[in-house]
Scaffold this motif. Structure first.
Motif, PDB file in Angstrom:
ATOM      1  N   MET A   1      14.981 -39.359 -43.934  1.00 49.13           N
ATOM      2  CA  MET A   1      15.994 -40.313 -43.525  1.00 49.13           C
ATOM      3  C   MET A   1      15.307 -41.553 -42.980  1.00 49.13           C
ATOM      4  N   VAL A   2      15.800 -42.715 -43.403  1.00 49.05           N
ATOM      5  CA  VAL A   2      15.275 -44.009 -42.971  1.00 49.05           C
ATOM      6  C   VAL A   2      16.453 -44.871 -42.521  1.00 49.05           C
ATOM      7  N   LEU A   3      16.258 -45.620 -41.443  1.00 49.62           N
ATOM      8  CA  LEU A   3      17.239 -46.621 -41.029  1.00 49.62           C
ATOM      9  C   LEU A   3      16.632 -47.990 -41.290  1.00 49.62           C
ATOM     10  N   ARG A   4      17.398 -48.873 -41.926  1.00 54.36           N
ATOM     11  CA  ARG A   4      16.903 -50.207 -42.257  1.00 54.36           C
ATOM     12  C   ARG A   4      18.029 -51.217 -42.144  1.00 54.36           C
ATOM     13  N   GLU A   5      17.644 -52.496 -42.091  1.00 55.37           N
ATOM     14  CA  GLU A   5      18.643 -53.556 -42.032  1.00 55.37           C
ATOM     15  C   GLU A   5      19.416 -53.643 -43.354  1.00 55.37           C
ATOM     16  N   ALA A   6      20.679 -53.987 -43.246  1.00 51.34           N
ATOM     17  CA  ALA A   6      21.512 -54.222 -44.421  1.00 51.34           C
ATOM     18  C   ALA A   6      21.146 -55.569 -45.034  1.00 51.34           C
ATOM     19  N   HIS A   7      21.382 -55.709 -46.328  1.00 47.38           N
ATOM     20  CA  HIS A   7      21.097 -56.962 -47.029  1.00 47.38           C
ATOM     21  C   HIS A   7      22.083 -57.124 -48.185  1.00 47.38           C
ATOM     22  N   GLU A   8      21.972 -58.238 -48.869  1.00 49.92           N
ATOM     23  CA  GLU A   8      22.879 -58.584 -49.965  1.00 49.92           C
ATOM     24  C   GLU A   8      22.972 -57.479 -51.024  1.00 49.92           C
ATOM     25  N   THR A  32      37.247 -55.982 -46.761  1.00 48.40           N
ATOM     26  CA  THR A  32      36.220 -55.751 -47.778  1.00 48.40           C
ATOM     27  C   THR A  32      36.802 -55.292 -49.116  1.00 48.40           C
ATOM     28  N   GLU A  33      38.031 -55.640 -49.379  1.00 47.22           N
ATOM     29  CA  GLU A  33      38.658 -55.235 -50.639  1.00 47.22           C
ATOM     30  C   GLU A  33      38.007 -55.927 -51.836  1.00 47.22           C
ATOM     31  N   THR A  34      37.429 -57.117 -51.613  1.00 48.57           N
ATOM     32  CA  THR A  34      36.745 -57.867 -52.669  1.00 48.57           C
ATOM     33  C   THR A  34      35.272 -58.018 -52.299  1.00 48.57           C
ATOM     34  N   LEU A  35      34.450 -58.357 -53.293  1.00 50.81           N
ATOM     35  CA  LEU A  35      33.028 -58.592 -53.000  1.00 50.81           C
ATOM     36  C   LEU A  35      32.842 -59.810 -52.099  1.00 50.81           C
ATOM     37  N   ASP A  36      33.675 -60.832 -52.253  1.00 49.71           N
ATOM     38  CA  ASP A  36      33.575 -61.986 -51.350  1.00 49.71           C
ATOM     39  C   ASP A  36      33.900 -61.574 -49.918  1.00 49.71           C
ATOM     40  N   ALA A  40      31.325 -61.603 -46.655  1.00 44.39           N
ATOM     41  CA  ALA A  40      31.660 -62.172 -45.346  1.00 44.39           C
ATOM     42  C   ALA A  40      31.470 -61.124 -44.243  1.00 44.39           C
ATOM     43  N   TYR A  41      31.849 -59.882 -44.524  1.00 50.48           N
ATOM     44  CA  TYR A  41      31.661 -58.796 -43.554  1.00 50.48           C
ATOM     45  C   TYR A  41      30.172 -58.548 -43.303  1.00 50.48           C
ATOM     46  N   LEU A  42      29.368 -58.552 -44.357  1.00 53.16           N
ATOM     47  CA  LEU A  42      27.916 -58.403 -44.206  1.00 53.16           C
ATOM     48  C   LEU A  42      27.374 -59.492 -43.285  1.00 53.16           C
ATOM     49  N   GLU A  43      27.799 -60.705 -43.488  1.00 51.52           N
ATOM     50  CA  GLU A  43      27.313 -61.826 -42.667  1.00 51.52           C
ATOM     51  C   GLU A  43      27.715 -61.667 -41.201  1.00 51.52           C
ATOM     52  N   LEU A  47      24.262 -59.413 -40.521  1.00 47.05           N
ATOM     53  CA  LEU A  47      23.236 -60.458 -40.500  1.00 47.05           C
ATOM     54  C   LEU A  47      23.286 -61.297 -39.224  1.00 47.05           C
ATOM     55  N   THR A  48      24.491 -61.667 -38.774  1.00 49.39           N
ATOM     56  CA  THR A  48      24.599 -62.445 -37.531  1.00 49.39           C
ATOM     57  C   THR A  48      24.078 -61.658 -36.330  1.00 49.39           C
ATOM     58  N   PRO A  49      24.464 -60.392 -36.137  1.00 53.36           N
ATOM     59  CA  PRO A  49      23.874 -59.637 -35.010  1.00 53.36           C
ATOM     60  C   PRO A  49      22.353 -59.496 -35.110  1.00 53.36           C
ATOM     61  N   TYR A  50      21.808 -59.324 -36.316  1.00 52.44           N
ATOM     62  CA  TYR A  50      20.352 -59.235 -36.450  1.00 52.44           C
ATOM     63  C   TYR A  50      19.717 -60.524 -35.928  1.00 52.44           C
TER      64      TYR A  50
END
Length: 160
Positions: A1-8, A32-36, A40-43, A47-50
């Motif tokens: 098991m590895v924990l890593r940062e999320a990305h695109e 998150t119903e759409t990829l857009d 936005a959720y990823l960001e 990404l913003t908290p990182y």
């Protein structure tokens, strides 16, 4: 098991996990119903908290495949940061949330100055309650935190 940062490259995984019945029932919709919407959720949630805190929710990988999320969330107005986690349904009940949670808590103890970590569970989410209990959290009862728009949640707290 590895924990890593999320990305695109995690967009499809994030869309999938945030649309599972367990996520929707216990965490709620995240647009998150759409990829857009997922982008936005990823960001905003990864990404913003990182960038802001140097940490956040991390992707749990097993044998190179994402199976869930675990990490520390800093919520405006909350007294302490909290441990968050979620798994794809086919990986629930196998100890991944507890093992990932322990890795996250060990990281907090080694790198952060926080005296406590909280955990919030939806009322009636006994599986998540069991994870926090196994990790040594104490049940503080039902609360109605502003960070969750006053919605009833069970608060768990761990002294570090």
């Amino acid at each position: 098991m590895v924990l890593r940062e999320a990305h695109e490259g995690d967009l499809l995984f994030l869309q999938r996990i945030t649309q599972t019945p367990g996520w929707l029932a216990n965490i709620g919709p995240r647009g998150t119903e759409t990829l857009d919407g997922t982008r936005a959720y990823l960001e905003r949630s990864f990404l913003t908290p990182y960038r802001t805190h140097g940490f956040g929710l991390w992707v749990i990988e097993v044998d190179g495949s994402p199976v869930g999320l675990s990490g520390i969330v800093v919520r405006p107005g909350a007294e302490f940061p909290d441990l968050g986690y979620a798994l794809l349904p086919e990986f629930e009940g196998q100890g991944f949330a507890t093992r990932a949670g322990q890795v996250v808590l060990d990281w907090v103890r080694q790198t952060q100055s926080s005296t406590h970590v909280d955990g919030y569970t939806a009322v009636g989410n006994s599986a998540s309650d069991r994870v926090l209990k196994r990790l040594g959290f104490s049940d503080m009862g039902i609360v109605h935190p502003k960070v969750f728009d006053g919605e009833a949640s069970r608060l768990w707290r761990l002294s570090l």
